[in-house]
Design a protein around this motif. Structure first.
Motif, PDB file in Angstrom:
ATOM      1  N   ALA A 216     -14.164   6.732  14.650  1.00 36.52           N
ATOM      2  CA  ALA A 216     -15.295   5.805  14.774  1.00 36.52           C
ATOM      3  C   ALA A 216     -15.745   5.323  13.404  1.00 36.52           C
ATOM      4  O   ALA A 216     -16.041   4.135  13.219  1.00 36.52           O
ATOM      5  N   ILE A 217     -15.792   6.223  12.430  1.00 32.89           N
ATOM      6  CA  ILE A 217     -16.169   5.828  11.066  1.00 32.89           C
ATOM      7  C   ILE A 217     -15.197   4.779  10.533  1.00 32.89           C
ATOM      8  O   ILE A 217     -15.585   3.823   9.874  1.00 32.89           O
ATOM      9  N   LEU A 218     -13.917   4.977  10.852  1.00 31.81           N
ATOM     10  CA  LEU A 218     -12.898   4.042  10.371  1.00 31.81           C
ATOM     11  C   LEU A 218     -12.835   2.782  11.235  1.00 31.81           C
ATOM     12  O   LEU A 218     -12.048   1.882  10.967  1.00 31.81           O
TER      13      LEU A 218
ATOM     14  N   ARG B 283       5.331   6.743   7.501  1.00 28.95           N
ATOM     15  CA  ARG B 283       6.052   6.143   6.375  1.00 28.95           C
ATOM     16  C   ARG B 283       5.083   5.809   5.242  1.00 28.95           C
ATOM     17  O   ARG B 283       5.260   6.240   4.111  1.00 28.95           O
ATOM     18  N   SER B 284       4.060   5.030   5.553  1.00 30.57           N
ATOM     19  CA  SER B 284       3.098   4.619   4.527  1.00 30.57           C
ATOM     20  C   SER B 284       1.726   4.502   5.165  1.00 30.57           C
ATOM     21  O   SER B 284       1.588   3.880   6.215  1.00 30.57           O
ATOM     22  N   GLY B 285       0.758   5.096   4.539  1.00 21.81           N
ATOM     23  CA  GLY B 285      -0.594   5.039   5.084  1.00 21.81           C
ATOM     24  C   GLY B 285      -1.389   6.231   4.618  1.00 21.81           C
ATOM     25  O   GLY B 285      -1.198   6.707   3.500  1.00 21.81           O
ATOM     26  N   THR B 286      -2.274   6.712   5.488  1.00 22.24           N
ATOM     27  CA  THR B 286      -3.176   7.797   5.104  1.00 22.24           C
ATOM     28  C   THR B 286      -3.141   8.903   6.142  1.00 22.24           C
ATOM     29  O   THR B 286      -3.217   8.638   7.340  1.00 22.24           O
ATOM     30  N   VAL B 287      -2.999  10.132   5.665  1.00 23.86           N
ATOM     31  CA  VAL B 287      -3.140  11.310   6.523  1.00 23.86           C
ATOM     32  C   VAL B 287      -4.460  11.981   6.151  1.00 23.86           C
ATOM     33  O   VAL B 287      -4.671  12.344   4.992  1.00 23.86           O
ATOM     34  N   ILE B 288      -5.342  12.080   7.129  1.00 24.08           N
ATOM     35  CA  ILE B 288      -6.596  12.802   6.912  1.00 24.08           C
ATOM     36  C   ILE B 288      -6.410  14.158   7.577  1.00 24.08           C
ATOM     37  O   ILE B 288      -6.339  14.272   8.796  1.00 24.08           O
ATOM     38  N   ASP B 289      -6.283  15.165   6.737  1.00 23.07           N
ATOM     39  CA  ASP B 289      -5.909  16.503   7.186  1.00 23.07           C
ATOM     40  C   ASP B 289      -7.129  17.426   7.064  1.00 23.07           C
ATOM     41  O   ASP B 289      -8.099  17.095   6.368  1.00 23.07           O
TER      42      ASP B 289
ATOM     43  N   ASN C 199      -4.633  12.317   2.181  1.00 24.08           N
ATOM     44  CA  ASN C 199      -3.289  12.196   1.600  1.00 24.08           C
ATOM     45  C   ASN C 199      -2.826  10.742   1.722  1.00 24.08           C
ATOM     46  O   ASN C 199      -2.783  10.202   2.835  1.00 24.08           O
ATOM     47  N   ILE C 200      -2.520  10.126   0.594  1.00 25.08           N
ATOM     48  CA  ILE C 200      -1.943   8.783   0.624  1.00 25.08           C
ATOM     49  C   ILE C 200      -0.417   8.948   0.644  1.00 25.08           C
ATOM     50  O   ILE C 200       0.149   9.647  -0.208  1.00 25.08           O
TER      51      ILE C 200
ATOM     52  N   ARG D 247      -2.810   1.951   6.129  1.00 24.15           N
ATOM     53  CA  ARG D 247      -4.253   1.814   5.895  1.00 24.15           C
ATOM     54  C   ARG D 247      -4.660   2.780   4.799  1.00 24.15           C
ATOM     55  O   ARG D 247      -4.287   3.939   4.829  1.00 24.15           O
ATOM     56  N   GLU D 248      -5.409   2.296   3.818  1.00 22.90           N
ATOM     57  CA  GLU D 248      -6.025   3.186   2.850  1.00 22.90           C
ATOM     58  C   GLU D 248      -7.523   3.081   3.068  1.00 22.90           C
ATOM     59  O   GLU D 248      -8.019   2.080   3.562  1.00 22.90           O
ATOM     60  N   LEU D 249      -8.251   4.149   2.754  1.00 27.36           N
ATOM     61  CA  LEU D 249      -9.668   4.210   3.123  1.00 27.36           C
ATOM     62  C   LEU D 249     -10.548   3.712   1.992  1.00 27.36           C
ATOM     63  O   LEU D 249     -10.227   3.876   0.819  1.00 27.36           O
TER      64      LEU D 249
END
Ligand code: CTP
Ligand code: ZN
Length: 155
Positions: free
Chosen positions: A32-34, A14-20, A86-87, A66-68
Motif C-alpha cells: 500500500a505504501i508503494l 532480474r532487476s528491481g527491488t527486494v524488500i526483505d 536490496n537493489i 522499480r526502485e523506491l
C-alpha cells in the motif's frame, strides 16, 4: 540456517527491488505504501510468513523494475523496522541497505484530522514528525499512535 530452497519459493528477480525481512503480516501494508495493487501491471512476488533465521517468520516483496523513493523507504521503516532493501540488477544484488527510522516523513501518510490544512485539498504535502510511540502532524499536531498503515494516502 534456513534451507536455501525455502527462498526459492519466491523466485529470483532480474532487476528491481527486494524488500526483505519485513515483519510478518506487514507485506500488504508495504504494498500500500508503494501504491501497488496490481492494477499498474507491475511484476510483484509476495512471500508471507516465510521462515527466517533472524525474525522467525518474515514477509518478503520482490518488485521488478522499480526502485523506491526515500519517502517510501521512510514510511516503510516505521512498519517494517528490520527491513533490508536490496537493489538487484541483472540478477545480482548491487546494493543492500537496512532501513533507518527517520525523524520526519513527508507525503505517503495522510492526516486523520479532516480540518487539517494538509487534507483540505490544498497543494500541501503531508509532514509528520516521528516520535517514540506515534507520529505527529507538522501542521495540526494530530497524533497517529497505531495502525499507521490505515493512514496511507490513497492517490
Ligand atoms: N534476490 C532475488 N533475486 C535476485 C537476487 C537476490 O530475489 N536476483 C533476493 C534473495 O532471495 C534474498 C534477497 O534478495 O531474499 C537478498 O539476496 P542476498 O543478499 O543474496 O541474500 P542474503 O545474503 O541471504 O541476504 P541477507 O544477508 O540480507 O539476509
Ligand atoms: Zn494535520
Amino acid at each position: 540456517m534456513t534451507d536455501p530452497d525455502e527462498e526459492l519459493r519466491v523466485s529470483k528477480i532480474r532487476s528491481g527491488t527486494v524488500i526483505d525481512h519485513i515483519a510478518a503480516g506487514q507485506a500488504l501494508n508495504v504494498l500500500a505504501i508503494l501504491d501497488i495493487d496490481g492494477s499498474g501491471g507491475e511484476e510483484v512476488s509476495v512471500g508471507m510468513n516465510v521462515p527466517s533465521d533472524r525474525l522467525g517468520r518474515k514477509d518478503v516483496l520482490k518488485v521488478e523494475g522499480r526502485e523506491l523513493s526515500q519517502a517510501e523507504v521512510d514510511v516503510l521503516s516505521l512498519i517494517a523496522p528490520a527491513a533490508t532493501i536490496n537493489i538487484v540488477r541483472e540478477f545480482d544484488v548491487v546494493e543492500k541497505a537496512r532501513v533507518e527510522r527517520p525523524t520526519v516523513v513527508r507525503g505517503i501518510l495522510s492526516c486523520p484530522n479532516a480540518n487539517c490544512i494538509s487534507t483540505a485539498g490544498e497543494p500541501v504535502e503531508s509532514r509528520f514528525e516521528v516520535l517514540e510511540e506515534a507520529v505527529r502532524c507538522g501542521y495540526c499536531d494530530e497524533l497517529i499512535r497505531e495502525d499507521l498503515a490505515d493512514h496511507i494516502a490513497a492517490d
